[in-house]
Enzyme design. Structure first.
Site, PDB file in Angstrom:
ATOM      1  CD  GLU A  78      -2.703   1.118   2.606  1.00 56.58           C
ATOM      2  OE1 GLU A  78      -3.760   1.765   2.626  1.00 56.58           O
ATOM      3  OE2 GLU A  78      -2.295   0.445   3.581  1.00 56.58           O
ATOM      4  CB  CYS A  96      -4.183  -1.773   4.572  1.00 58.51           C
ATOM      5  SG  CYS A  96      -3.186  -1.499   6.076  1.00 58.51           S
ATOM      6  CE  LYS A 105      -7.464   0.902   3.633  1.00 56.27           C
ATOM      7  NZ  LYS A 105      -6.295   1.550   4.286  1.00 56.27           N
TER       8      LYS A 105
END
Length: 287
Positions: free
Chosen positions: A42, A156, A114
């Site tokens: 990321e 993440c 995300k």
């Protein structure tokens, strides 16, 4: 199938981060007969400051130099590249934290924004994280057709949301890539167990490429431990600390064997909306 995850210690310097990634790509052994799948972490080109600094580099995807730079690396080194994440301008003036997958000819196989934003308090030097101040959450899941199989994408903090991973499996995912920058505190507590749980639940290979170390002279500290986990939950390879590659060969026959012997998708009684409503109604009557 050869997969390689790059563990980085990215900074605020896009030029330095690009140079590091390319220096590592040069070290990968050439695969004469088979393509390689490479996963970056990321915020691979810009990390370590406040989330608002990502806005300085955000443009729409048609004009993103960061996107062009990463696509060029996929082409130059002939890899299928899960390109970590970069900032892309959103409609509301914030940015998407977007992961692109590039083919060996630099074309885009797919992308993912995300979904879950890291708005939490952590007992570390940063104390408070508010990604939603700068980032806009994504609107869809992504499963990409690749030469290696169907590739699901997450980033993440998404790892904490099992429903997302279940949705990826139901959409056909066989491999799930997770670019990440877990904090040292949360990583030490939860990183490995979450990765193994998501791999076991989905019966997918999970490829988690992470940021590691102290960034920008103490601005941020990340956990590292980039990891490749099998559909049975075995750790095939990992890099606890430092920067560099994590490599493994994936055998899709192993995945199919696990799924055939334990067909959890077929056994799942909560996949039917009608059954969910029935269970909720029964609970309401008991209450």
């Amino acid at each position: 199938m050869q997969v390689s995850l790059l563990q980085c210690q990215s900074s605020r310097s896009v030029i330095e981060n690009l140079a590091f990634i390319e220096s590592q790509l040069k070290l990968l052994p050439q695969q004469d007969d088979n393509q390689q799948l490479v996963v970056l972490p990321e915020c691979c080109l810009l990390f370590g400051g406040q989330e608002s600094q990502q806005l300085e580099y955000a443009t729409d995807e048609l004009h993103s130099q960061l996107k062009l730079d990463l696509a060029a690396l996929a082409l130059k080194y002939s890899v299928v590249l899960v390109a970590g994440s970069i900032p892309i301008l959103a409609e509301d003036g914030r940015i998407y934290n977007r992961c692109y997958v590039f083919d060996t000819d630099a074309s885009v196989l797919g992308c993912y924004d995300k979904l879950h934003l890291f708005d939490v308090e952590v007992s570390d030097g940063t104390k408070q994280y508010r990604e939603s101040d700068a980032f806009c959450p994504g609107k869809h899941i992504t499963v990409v057709d690749t030469p290696f199989g169907k590739l699901g994408l997450a980033i993440c903090y998404d790892i904490r949301f099992a429903d997302l991973f279940r949705a990826l499996r139901e959409a056909g995912a066989e491999i799930i890539a997770l670019p990440a920058a877990f904090t040292k505190v949360t990583g030490e507590a939860h990183w490995q167990v979450l990765l193994q749980a998501r791999a076991i639940e989905t019966q997918c290979f999970v490829l988690a490429a992470a940021q590691w170390g102290v960034h920008n002279n103490g601005g941020r500290e990340t956990w590292g431990q980039s990891m490749i986990v099998s559909p049975w939950g075995d750790i095939l390879a990992q890099k606890p600390t430092g920067t560099g590659w994590v490599n493994a060969e994936l055998n899709m026959c192993d995945l199919h064997a696990v799924r055939q012997k334990m067909p959890i998708i077929d056994h799942n009684r909560f996949k039917s909306p009608q059954l969910n409503q029935s269970c909720l109604a029964s609970k309401a009557q008991v209450d």
